[in-house]
Design a protein around this motif. Structure first.
Motif, PDB file in Angstrom:
ATOM      1  N   LYS A  12      45.784  42.335  27.316  1.00  0.00           N
ATOM      2  CA  LYS A  12      44.435  42.800  27.636  1.00  0.00           C
ATOM      3  C   LYS A  12      43.493  41.612  27.810  1.00  0.00           C
ATOM      4  O   LYS A  12      42.696  41.574  28.747  1.00  0.00           O
ATOM      5  N   ASN A  13      43.605  40.631  26.928  1.00  0.00           N
ATOM      6  CA  ASN A  13      42.757  39.439  27.034  1.00  0.00           C
ATOM      7  C   ASN A  13      43.019  38.693  28.336  1.00  0.00           C
ATOM      8  O   ASN A  13      42.079  38.248  28.996  1.00  0.00           O
ATOM      9  N   ARG A  14      44.261  38.531  28.709  1.00  0.00           N
ATOM     10  CA  ARG A  14      44.594  37.827  29.956  1.00  0.00           C
ATOM     11  C   ARG A  14      44.064  38.582  31.161  1.00  0.00           C
ATOM     12  O   ARG A  14      43.518  37.986  32.092  1.00  0.00           O
ATOM     13  N   ILE A  15      44.215  39.900  31.148  1.00  0.00           N
ATOM     14  CA  ILE A  15      43.720  40.707  32.270  1.00  0.00           C
ATOM     15  C   ILE A  15      42.196  40.616  32.354  1.00  0.00           C
ATOM     16  O   ILE A  15      41.631  40.445  33.440  1.00  0.00           O
ATOM     17  N   MET A  16      41.515  40.698  31.209  1.00  0.00           N
ATOM     18  CA  MET A  16      40.053  40.633  31.214  1.00  0.00           C
ATOM     19  C   MET A  16      39.552  39.264  31.667  1.00  0.00           C
ATOM     20  O   MET A  16      38.536  39.177  32.356  1.00  0.00           O
ATOM     21  N   ARG A  17      40.248  38.208  31.327  1.00  0.00           N
ATOM     22  CA  ARG A  17      39.860  36.873  31.820  1.00  0.00           C
ATOM     23  C   ARG A  17      39.955  36.814  33.336  1.00  0.00           C
ATOM     24  O   ARG A  17      39.081  36.258  34.000  1.00  0.00           O
ATOM     25  N   ARG A  18      41.004  37.379  33.877  1.00  0.00           N
ATOM     26  CA  ARG A  18      41.156  37.376  35.341  1.00  0.00           C
ATOM     27  C   ARG A  18      40.099  38.254  36.005  1.00  0.00           C
ATOM     28  O   ARG A  18      39.575  37.901  37.061  1.00  0.00           O
ATOM     29  N   VAL A  19      39.809  39.387  35.407  1.00  0.00           N
ATOM     30  CA  VAL A  19      38.768  40.261  35.957  1.00  0.00           C
ATOM     31  C   VAL A  19      37.423  39.531  35.935  1.00  0.00           C
ATOM     32  O   VAL A  19      36.678  39.552  36.913  1.00  0.00           O
ATOM     33  N   TYR A  20      37.130  38.878  34.822  1.00  0.00           N
ATOM     34  CA  TYR A  20      35.873  38.147  34.733  1.00  0.00           C
ATOM     35  C   TYR A  20      35.847  37.010  35.750  1.00  0.00           C
ATOM     36  O   TYR A  20      34.817  36.788  36.401  1.00  0.00           O
ATOM     37  N   ALA A  21      36.930  36.281  35.902  1.00  0.00           N
ATOM     38  CA  ALA A  21      36.960  35.177  36.861  1.00  0.00           C
ATOM     39  C   ALA A  21      36.708  35.689  38.277  1.00  0.00           C
ATOM     40  O   ALA A  21      35.944  35.083  39.035  1.00  0.00           O
ATOM     41  N   ALA A  22      37.325  36.814  38.641  1.00  0.00           N
ATOM     42  CA  ALA A  22      37.108  37.384  39.967  1.00  0.00           C
ATOM     43  C   ALA A  22      35.652  37.813  40.133  1.00  0.00           C
ATOM     44  O   ALA A  22      35.028  37.552  41.174  1.00  0.00           O
ATOM     45  N   TRP A  23      35.098  38.463  39.114  1.00  0.00           N
ATOM     46  CA  TRP A  23      33.695  38.892  39.181  1.00  0.00           C
ATOM     47  C   TRP A  23      32.772  37.681  39.305  1.00  0.00           C
ATOM     48  O   TRP A  23      31.845  37.671  40.122  1.00  0.00           O
ATOM     49  N   PHE A  24      33.026  36.644  38.514  1.00  0.00           N
ATOM     50  CA  PHE A  24      32.179  35.457  38.546  1.00  0.00           C
ATOM     51  C   PHE A  24      32.233  34.793  39.917  1.00  0.00           C
ATOM     52  O   PHE A  24      31.201  34.435  40.486  1.00  0.00           O
ATOM     53  N   LEU A  25      33.439  34.652  40.469  1.00  0.00           N
ATOM     54  CA  LEU A  25      33.579  33.995  41.769  1.00  0.00           C
ATOM     55  C   LEU A  25      32.960  34.814  42.896  1.00  0.00           C
ATOM     56  O   LEU A  25      32.484  34.248  43.879  1.00  0.00           O
ATOM     57  N   LYS A  26      32.939  36.126  42.759  1.00  0.00           N
ATOM     58  CA  LYS A  26      32.363  36.969  43.810  1.00  0.00           C
ATOM     59  C   LYS A  26      30.851  37.097  43.700  1.00  0.00           C
ATOM     60  O   LYS A  26      30.163  37.124  44.718  1.00  0.00           O
ATOM     61  N   SER A  27      30.332  37.217  42.499  1.00  0.00           N
ATOM     62  CA  SER A  27      28.919  37.546  42.390  1.00  0.00           C
ATOM     63  C   SER A  27      28.016  36.404  41.936  1.00  0.00           C
ATOM     64  O   SER A  27      26.885  36.317  42.389  1.00  0.00           O
TER      65      SER A  27
END
Length: 129
Positions: free
Chosen positions: A13-28
């Motif tokens: 879950k932590n690894r998935i959330m880090r990737r989700v956050y990284a994608a959100w950060f890079l997009k927005s």
């Protein structure tokens, strides 16, 4: 025995959330900060080509006896500059203000997500009482 699968689930879950956050950060967030940083650097170069900040600081330090005299020298020197130099300096201050504001907003958005990703880094208020 049951704690091993729970630990693996939490790690996944932590690894998935880090990737989700990284994608959100890079997009927005990252594109806005990148554009502001490029503008900030461009205006800074313009300011440095029209205003000799180093010489102004040296003269201000040599001629002033305190912080008030230093600020008066700096302001009076700024007022005798050309309109172009004044505009560049004013735009630079505005851009710095916007950049700092956006960095603070990005940090505020990061903090709640950090609690989800790694709760041990953010102790709960209930455990402190």
């Amino acid at each position: 025995m049951n704690s091993l699968p729970n630990a693996l689930d939490a790690e996944l879950k932590n690894r998935i959330m880090r990737r989700v956050y990284a994608a959100w950060f890079l997009k927005s967030v990252a594109p806005l900060l990148a554009v502001e940083l490029i503008l900030l650097i461009g205006v800074m170069i313009g300011v440095l080509t029209h205003i000799s900040v180093k010489n102004i600081l040296i003269n201000a330090l040599n001629s002033s006896s305190g912080i008030r005299a230093f600020l008066q020298f700096f302001i009076s020197n700024f007022l005798v500059k050309s309109v172009q130099s004044q505009m560049l300096a004013a735009i630079y201050v505005v851009l710095i203000t916007f950049f700092i504001r956006d960095l603070r907003q990005a940090y505020r958005r990061l903090a709640p997500l950090g609690e989800m990703i790694s709760p041990r880094l953010y102790p709960s208020k209930a455990s402190n009482s």
